[in-house]
Enzyme design. Structure first.
Site, PDB file in Angstrom:
ATOM      1  N   CYS A 138       0.824  -1.208   0.000  1.00 56.45           N
ATOM      2  CA  CYS A 138       0.000   0.000   0.000  1.00 56.45           C
ATOM      3  C   CYS A 138       0.858   1.257   0.000  1.00 56.45           C
ATOM      4  CB  CYS A 138      -0.916  -0.026   1.226  1.00 56.45           C
ATOM      5  SG  CYS A 138      -1.922   1.442   1.369  1.00 56.45           S
ATOM      6  N   CYS A 190      -0.499   4.059   2.264  1.00 55.48           N
ATOM      7  CA  CYS A 190      -0.269   3.846   3.705  1.00 55.48           C
ATOM      8  C   CYS A 190       1.195   4.095   4.067  1.00 55.48           C
ATOM      9  CB  CYS A 190      -0.607   2.416   4.113  1.00 55.48           C
ATOM     10  SG  CYS A 190      -2.077   1.730   3.363  1.00 55.48           S
ATOM     11  N   ASP A 191       2.113   3.620   3.228  1.00 56.73           N
ATOM     12  CA  ASP A 191       3.514   3.550   3.645  1.00 56.73           C
ATOM     13  C   ASP A 191       4.469   4.434   2.842  1.00 56.73           C
ATOM     14  OD1 ASP A 191       2.740   1.586   5.444  1.00 56.73           O
ATOM     15  OD2 ASP A 191       3.020  -0.015   3.975  1.00 56.73           O
TER      16      ASP A 191
END
Ligand code: NAP
Length: 309
Positions: free
Chosen positions: A131, A134-135
């Site tokens: 992701c 997300c990261d």
């Protein structure tokens, strides 16, 4: 006794919740471990009708939930651990507690497909991720070369998003054409920071000894040549697997685990309906999932009305 239990809070589940709530069925909506589903991990959703400027995936899901709750849906954090569909009312075990339901709408969505490499597993969260939203902004990835694996819309989206942080993004794809939609593919390939690596697969992620990602070994499928690419992160975007383990042996599925619906959203168990990515291996769009959720709620409403006639 619940009239309708909806399992899942992605586009399918929450749209089913809006419709079931507006039909006064007071649905119980169970989030699973990822409230809002995979769309919450997307950056900008540009193709959901009604948002000409695009909308942040997380915000879209928050809005859908608010809309469902406004009409009486009860959204509860909970994971279904077991189901008994042998006879109505159906029994769900939710975080250890039994819940009885006259109808169930399964909208459990899908999770990320993995490459299946041992090194991928060992370096998960140590540079391997699924992701970018997300990261991608983590300090470990800033101004570093990064790898994205895949050739679909997700891979293009991830690669484009990562250009904000990375020095270079290597897009490793097993063929020499992208599967992604033309607009996404064109945008991706035109980006000066994105370097496609065609006809290639990742055979190993380095370096387990250092306990972090420092590169990948790549094999060209046409020439069999092996090369190494230095990178600080590997973003795997090679599609999805449906979250349907729970229903194995209860409902018919295809080889990949997608639940096979009958007519409309029905299944082979009367009173159990299905919607969205857990049963759709063809379209897999936010808006088609929403449409399927709507259909499932209408089917459940008609089923309940017929039962009470
Ligand atoms: P996808 O369309 O199934 O693409 C998966 C990609 O990964 C393909 O290019 C595939 O290669 C490759 N792949 C699969 N297994 C692999 C493996 N074991 N090793 C290496 N490569 C592998 O999945 P997706 O990109 O996640 O998209 C899923 C659905 O969501 C699609 O319908 C897509 O349109 C939609 N989506 C839409 C948007 C948007 O419109 N903004 C954004 C994201 C996703 P091949 O091409 O060779 O099969």
């Amino acid at each position: 006794m619940e009239k309708v239990v909806i399992i899942g809070t992605g586009c399918a589940g929450l749209t089913a919740a809006i419709y079931a709530a507006r039909a006064n069925l007071n649905p119980l909506v169970l989030t699973g471990i990822m409230p809002g589903g995979l769309l919450t991990t997307t950056s900008i959703v540009e193709n959901f009708p009604g948002f000409p400027e695009g909308i942040d995936g997380y915000e879209l899901m928050v809005r859908l939930q608010k809309q469902a709750e406004r009409f009486g849906a009860r959204v509860k954090f909970g994971t279904v651990e077991a189901v008994d569909l042998s006879k109505p009312p159906f029994t769900l075990t939710v975080d250890g507690e039994p819940v009885q339901a006259q109808t169930i709408i399964i909208a459990t969505g899908a999770g990320h497909r993995h490459l299946g490499l041992e090194t991928e597993h060992l370096l998960d969260k140590k540079g391997v991720t699924y992701c970018a939203t997300c990261d991608g902004a983590l300090p470990m990835f800033r101004n570093q070369p990064l790898v994205v694996v895949g050739g679909g819309d997700s891979a293009c989206e991830e690669a484009t998003y990562l250009t904000r942080f990375a020095s270079t993004v290597y897009l490793i794809h097993r063929r020499d054409t992208l599967r992604a939609s033309k607009i996404m593919a064109d945008r991706t390939l035109a980006h000066p920071k994105i370097k496609p690596v065609w006809d290639s697969v990742v055979t190993e992620i380095l370096d387990v000894k250092q306990d972090k990602v420092i590169g990948v070994r790549v094999k060209n499928l046409k020439t069999n040549a092996e090369t190494a690419i230095d990178c600080a992160g590997v973003f795997v975007a090679i599609g999805h697997v449906p979250n349907t383990q729970l229903f194995k042996g209860h409902l018919p599925m295809n080889n990949e685990g997608y639940i096979l619906p009958g007519k409309g959203s029905t299944t082979n168990v009367p009173g159990v309906f299905v919607a969205g990515d857990c049963s759709d291996h063809v379209y897999r769009q936010a808006v088609t999932a929403a449409g399927m959720g709507c259909a499932a709620a209408i089917d459940a409403e008609r089923y309940l009305a017929a039962m009470n006639e």
